[in-house]
Enzyme design. Structure first.
Site, mmCIF file in Angstrom:
data_model
loop_
_atom_site.group_PDB
_atom_site.id
_atom_site.type_symbol
_atom_site.label_atom_id
_atom_site.label_comp_id
_atom_site.label_asym_id
_atom_site.label_seq_id
_atom_site.Cartn_x
_atom_site.Cartn_y
_atom_site.Cartn_z
ATOM 1 N N ASN A 106 -10.110 68.212 -3.724
ATOM 2 C CA ASN A 106 -10.741 66.989 -4.236
ATOM 3 C C ASN A 106 -11.563 67.344 -5.478
ATOM 4 O O ASN A 106 -12.230 68.372 -5.501
ATOM 5 C CB ASN A 106 -11.635 66.386 -3.158
ATOM 6 C CG ASN A 106 -10.924 66.320 -1.816
ATOM 7 O OD1 ASN A 106 -10.519 67.349 -1.284
ATOM 8 N ND2 ASN A 106 -10.760 65.140 -1.290
ATOM 9 N N HIS B 193 -7.199 60.415 -7.471
ATOM 10 C CA HIS B 193 -7.768 61.522 -8.241
ATOM 11 C C HIS B 193 -7.143 61.637 -9.628
ATOM 12 O O HIS B 193 -6.509 62.643 -9.942
ATOM 13 C CB HIS B 193 -7.555 62.851 -7.502
ATOM 14 C CG HIS B 193 -8.162 62.927 -6.135
ATOM 15 N ND1 HIS B 193 -7.820 63.892 -5.217
ATOM 16 C CD2 HIS B 193 -9.104 62.170 -5.535
ATOM 17 C CE1 HIS B 193 -8.517 63.731 -4.100
ATOM 18 N NE2 HIS B 193 -9.293 62.680 -4.260
ATOM 19 N N GLU C 40 -6.362 66.432 3.341
ATOM 20 C CA GLU C 40 -7.588 65.993 3.996
ATOM 21 C C GLU C 40 -7.200 65.191 5.240
ATOM 22 O O GLU C 40 -6.264 64.390 5.210
ATOM 23 C CB GLU C 40 -8.419 65.208 2.978
ATOM 24 C CG GLU C 40 -8.782 63.825 3.324
ATOM 25 C CD GLU C 40 -9.429 63.046 2.161
ATOM 26 O OE1 GLU C 40 -9.499 63.512 1.007
ATOM 27 O OE2 GLU C 40 -9.844 61.916 2.425
HETATM 28 P P1 FAD Z 1 -15.722 58.155 -12.996
HETATM 29 O O1 FAD Z 1 -16.500 58.591 -11.823
HETATM 30 O O2 FAD Z 1 -14.497 57.349 -12.786
HETATM 31 O O3 FAD Z 1 -16.740 57.359 -13.954
HETATM 32 C C1 FAD Z 1 -16.311 56.683 -15.113
HETATM 33 C C2 FAD Z 1 -17.199 55.467 -15.305
HETATM 34 O O4 FAD Z 1 -16.968 54.916 -16.595
HETATM 35 C C3 FAD Z 1 -16.915 54.349 -14.303
HETATM 36 O O5 FAD Z 1 -18.124 53.945 -13.702
HETATM 37 C C4 FAD Z 1 -16.287 53.239 -15.147
HETATM 38 O O6 FAD Z 1 -16.583 51.941 -14.677
HETATM 39 C C5 FAD Z 1 -16.908 53.497 -16.510
HETATM 40 N N1 FAD Z 1 -16.077 53.025 -17.632
HETATM 41 C C6 FAD Z 1 -14.735 53.152 -17.797
HETATM 42 N N2 FAD Z 1 -14.329 52.613 -18.955
HETATM 43 C C7 FAD Z 1 -15.449 52.114 -19.564
HETATM 44 C C8 FAD Z 1 -15.669 51.411 -20.780
HETATM 45 N N3 FAD Z 1 -14.667 51.151 -21.653
HETATM 46 N N4 FAD Z 1 -16.941 50.992 -21.072
HETATM 47 C C9 FAD Z 1 -17.966 51.263 -20.218
HETATM 48 N N5 FAD Z 1 -17.803 51.934 -19.042
HETATM 49 C C10 FAD Z 1 -16.552 52.352 -18.723
HETATM 50 N N6 FAD Z 1 -13.135 63.017 -5.239
HETATM 51 C C11 FAD Z 1 -13.648 64.016 -4.493
HETATM 52 O O7 FAD Z 1 -13.942 65.090 -5.022
HETATM 53 N N7 FAD Z 1 -13.867 63.843 -3.154
HETATM 54 C C12 FAD Z 1 -13.548 62.681 -2.504
HETATM 55 O O8 FAD Z 1 -13.784 62.556 -1.290
HETATM 56 C C13 FAD Z 1 -12.960 61.631 -3.266
HETATM 57 N N8 FAD Z 1 -12.565 60.474 -2.668
HETATM 58 C C14 FAD Z 1 -12.117 59.437 -3.454
HETATM 59 C C15 FAD Z 1 -11.831 58.208 -2.856
HETATM 60 C C16 FAD Z 1 -11.469 57.115 -3.640
HETATM 61 C C17 FAD Z 1 -11.167 55.792 -2.990
HETATM 62 C C18 FAD Z 1 -11.403 57.258 -5.057
HETATM 63 C C19 FAD Z 1 -11.039 56.085 -5.941
HETATM 64 C C20 FAD Z 1 -11.682 58.472 -5.647
HETATM 65 C C21 FAD Z 1 -12.025 59.568 -4.868
HETATM 66 N N9 FAD Z 1 -12.340 60.798 -5.451
HETATM 67 C C22 FAD Z 1 -12.810 61.824 -4.664
HETATM 68 C C23 FAD Z 1 -12.190 61.019 -6.904
HETATM 69 C C24 FAD Z 1 -13.530 61.010 -7.679
HETATM 70 O O9 FAD Z 1 -14.290 59.879 -7.332
HETATM 71 C C25 FAD Z 1 -13.234 61.030 -9.194
HETATM 72 O O10 FAD Z 1 -12.505 62.209 -9.469
HETATM 73 C C26 FAD Z 1 -14.495 61.022 -10.048
HETATM 74 O O11 FAD Z 1 -15.262 59.862 -9.810
HETATM 75 C C27 FAD Z 1 -14.173 61.104 -11.528
HETATM 76 O O12 FAD Z 1 -15.378 61.329 -12.245
HETATM 77 P P2 FAD Z 1 -15.499 60.978 -13.792
HETATM 78 O O13 FAD Z 1 -16.872 61.339 -14.230
HETATM 79 O O14 FAD Z 1 -14.358 61.595 -14.514
HETATM 80 O O15 FAD Z 1 -15.258 59.410 -13.909
#
Ligand code: FAD
Length: 511
Positions: free
Chosen positions: A489, A451, A366
């Site tokens: 991503n 990621h 990217e």
């Molecule tokens: P998450 O979105 O991480 O959600 C998990 C949630 O569970 C969180 O809110 C967390 O606080 C909560 N949680 C965790 N443990 C507990 C617990 N024990 N009790 C209660 N709640 C809890 N991906 C892209 O595709 N494009 C991008 O441009 C991109 N840019 C990124 C930039 C940054 C800076 C970061 C950090 C990530 C980026 N990503 C990007 C990656 C993407 O955000 C993640 O892959 C995605 O959010 C993961 O989704 P998920 O549903 O697995 O978990």
């Protein structure tokens, strides 16, 4: 509340949790979501919900007293700042050899990410999720995910003239000169809003000589949250879920234990925390069905702990394995003085360099903004690469925490793959890598990941739809299902897989 009896509890409000909540509610189910982070809906005394990258305060990081910026050096000098300890939106979670960035709050990673919404090329899908039918994903679930996420595309004519994308045009020009393809990538940031942030857009931005709307992407906002413009999950899936009247979201509650309840269902224990991270109450609820949507790291940590401590002893031994960093490495190049990258940069990336067909070292990079507010002549890139190394989470009985055995040296494969893009560009341009941004004389940002993926892999630790089979009523529905790499991503793939799995679960398990 303590002692509540719930039909369905979802742990975490990121992509997996948001999809599960909306589709279950639309199927008539009542759903409670618990989220450890804050509800980012109220402005602070400065009138803003989030702080920007140039002046981070307590809102930036999860319970740290110093920022942990991904690019934390400039001219070789560290520039992290002291901040008050607060339940901020970005967690920089440190394992022994890798720092894993994650969003904390209602909306999970969508609050802090770059919004790049990339559907992988179908030809590579079998390598991402070998047990999932690609035809079904590309006909039904990827389109459904893109619609639910409100993915949109930049106006390409505007891109060609906007000052704030000069960095991307320079990234494109230098990549194309070495023969690389540079596709535009879609995003969830509202590009019509962004146009109005730009005072050079014809017809916009003339009000009072400033921009027509408050700036966000053009005000160095992204990894500590966007105050405007970004259609994060709290504005899309979660808003739709709450609008059904069947979904509640409880922030600032950290789930610590899940175990079979005395009667039916599962007893779920959680700590309510204040904004300093202190526990102010401990509650236990009973839920008939529990969805783990705490993200790759969060879900893996919870499940590994439940197995090791005897709360869920029959979980399979594969729990905690198959973790990867999506091959993430970061690097920057110093451009020639004739190719300035611009002092005003949109924080929303819109272009990539695609070298995934290179079997010698597959990579998709990217073209990232480097929004310092001054001209740096630097091009910054986040590369996603094919890296076969996989880490394992394990419970540490002496600390009571969970370790991850990922080794920094494993990133050499990723560095090699990214070098196959950037070495030729440097040769052609007569340029060099910046060695002052990730340390003192350090070229590669190879000790952190944006990621995280895997830890509870689909069709290994769960059935082919995310069921934890030894415990009926327990499901995994987030990035932990994906074994380590998505070629691009990841969040569109996480969302599409969740759409596929929840449809099957609703049809078969919710009668
Ligand atoms: P998450 O979105 O991480 O959600 C998990 C949630 O569970 C969180 O809110 C967390 O606080 C909560 N949680 C965790 N443990 C507990 C617990 N024990 N009790 C209660 N709640 C809890 N991906 C892209 O595709 N494009 C991008 O441009 C991109 N840019 C990124 C930039 C940054 C800076 C970061 C950090 C990530 C980026 N990503 C990007 C990656 C993407 O955000 C993640 O892959 C995605 O959010 C993961 O989704 P998920 O549903 O697995 O978990």
């Amino acid at each position: 509340t303590d002692g509540a009896q719930l039909p369905i509890l979802v742990i975490g409000s990121g992509y997996g949790g948001a999809v599960a909540a909306l589709r279950l509610a639309q199927a008539g189910q009542s759903v409670a979501i618990v989220e450890m982070g804050m509800s980012w809906s109220q402005p602070a005394p400065d009138g803003k919900i989030f702080c920007n990258m140039l002046s981070p305060d307590g809102r930036s990081y999860w319970l740290r007293t110093q920022t942990a910026q991904p690019v934390s050096y400039f001219l070789g000098a560290a520039f992290d700042k002291t901040i008050p300890k607060y339940t901020g939106v970005l967690d920089a979670e440190q394992f022994s050899q890798i720092r894993v960035y994650q969003g904390r709050g209602v909306g999970g990673g969508s609050l802090v990410n770059g919004g790049m919404a990339v559907t992988p090329q179908q030809q590579y899908f079998p390598s991402i999720l070998p047990s999932v039918d690609p035809a079904e994903m590309y006909a039904t679930y990827y389109p459904r995910a893109n619609a639910g996420l409100k993915v949109n595309n930049i106006d390409q004519a505007w891109f060609e003239t906007a000052d704030c994308y000069q960095f991307a045009r320079v990234g494109r020009e230098t990549a194309q000169a070495s023969g690389f393809n540079t596709p535009f990538v879609p995003n969830v940031y509202d590009f019509n809003y962004m146009k109005q942030e730009d005072i050079t857009t014809p017809g916009f931005g003339s009000i009072g000589g400033g921009s027509a709307v408050p700036r966000s992407a053009l005000n160095s906002e992204v990894i500590y949250g966007n105050n405007y413009g970004k259609q994060s999950l709290d504005k899309t899936y979660l808003a739709a879920a709450v609008a059904t009247g069947k979904v509640s979201i409880t922030p600032q509650h950290v789930v610590t234990k899940v175990t079979p309840a005395a009667g039916t269902g599962y007893a779920v224990t959680m700590n309510q925390i204040d904004t300093s991270g202190n526990t102010i109450a401990t509650k236990t609820v009973t839920a008939q069905k529990v969805f783990f949507a705490a993200g790759s790291v969060g879900t893996s940590k919870l499940l590994v702990t439940q197995k090791a401590t005897g709360a869920l002893p029959n979980l399979p031994t594969s729990i905690g394995t198959g973790w990867g960093n999506n091959g993430n490495v970061m690097v920057a190049r110093a451009n020639q003085p004739a190719l300035p990258t611009g002092s005003l940069q949109s924080c929303i990336p819109v272009m990539g360099i695609d070298n995934w067909s290179s079997v010698g070292g597959r990579a998709f990079a990217e073209i990232s903004p480097f929004p310092t507010g001054i001209e740096t002549f630097a091009s910054l890139y986040l590369a996603i690469t094919e890296n076969p190394n996989r880490g394992t989470f394990s419970y540490n009985s002496s600390t009571g925490g969970v370790d991850l055995n990922w080794q920094q040296a494993w990133n050499q494969v990723s560095i090699d793959a990214a070098s196959r893009i950037f070495d030729p560009i440097n040769v052609k341009q007569g340029t060099i890598y910046r060695t002052d941004l990730f340390g003192f004389f350090k070229t590669w940002g190879d000790d952190f990941a944006y990621h995280p993926l895997g830890g509870c892999v689909l069709n290994q630790s769960t059935d082919n739809y995310g069921r934890l089979q030894s415990y009926p009523g327990l499901y995994v529905i987030d990035g932990s299902l994906i074994p380590g790499c998505t070629t691009v991503n990841p969040f569109v793939t996480i969302t599409a897989l969740a759409e596929r799995n929840i449809e099957n679960i609703i049809a078969n398990d919710m009668k």
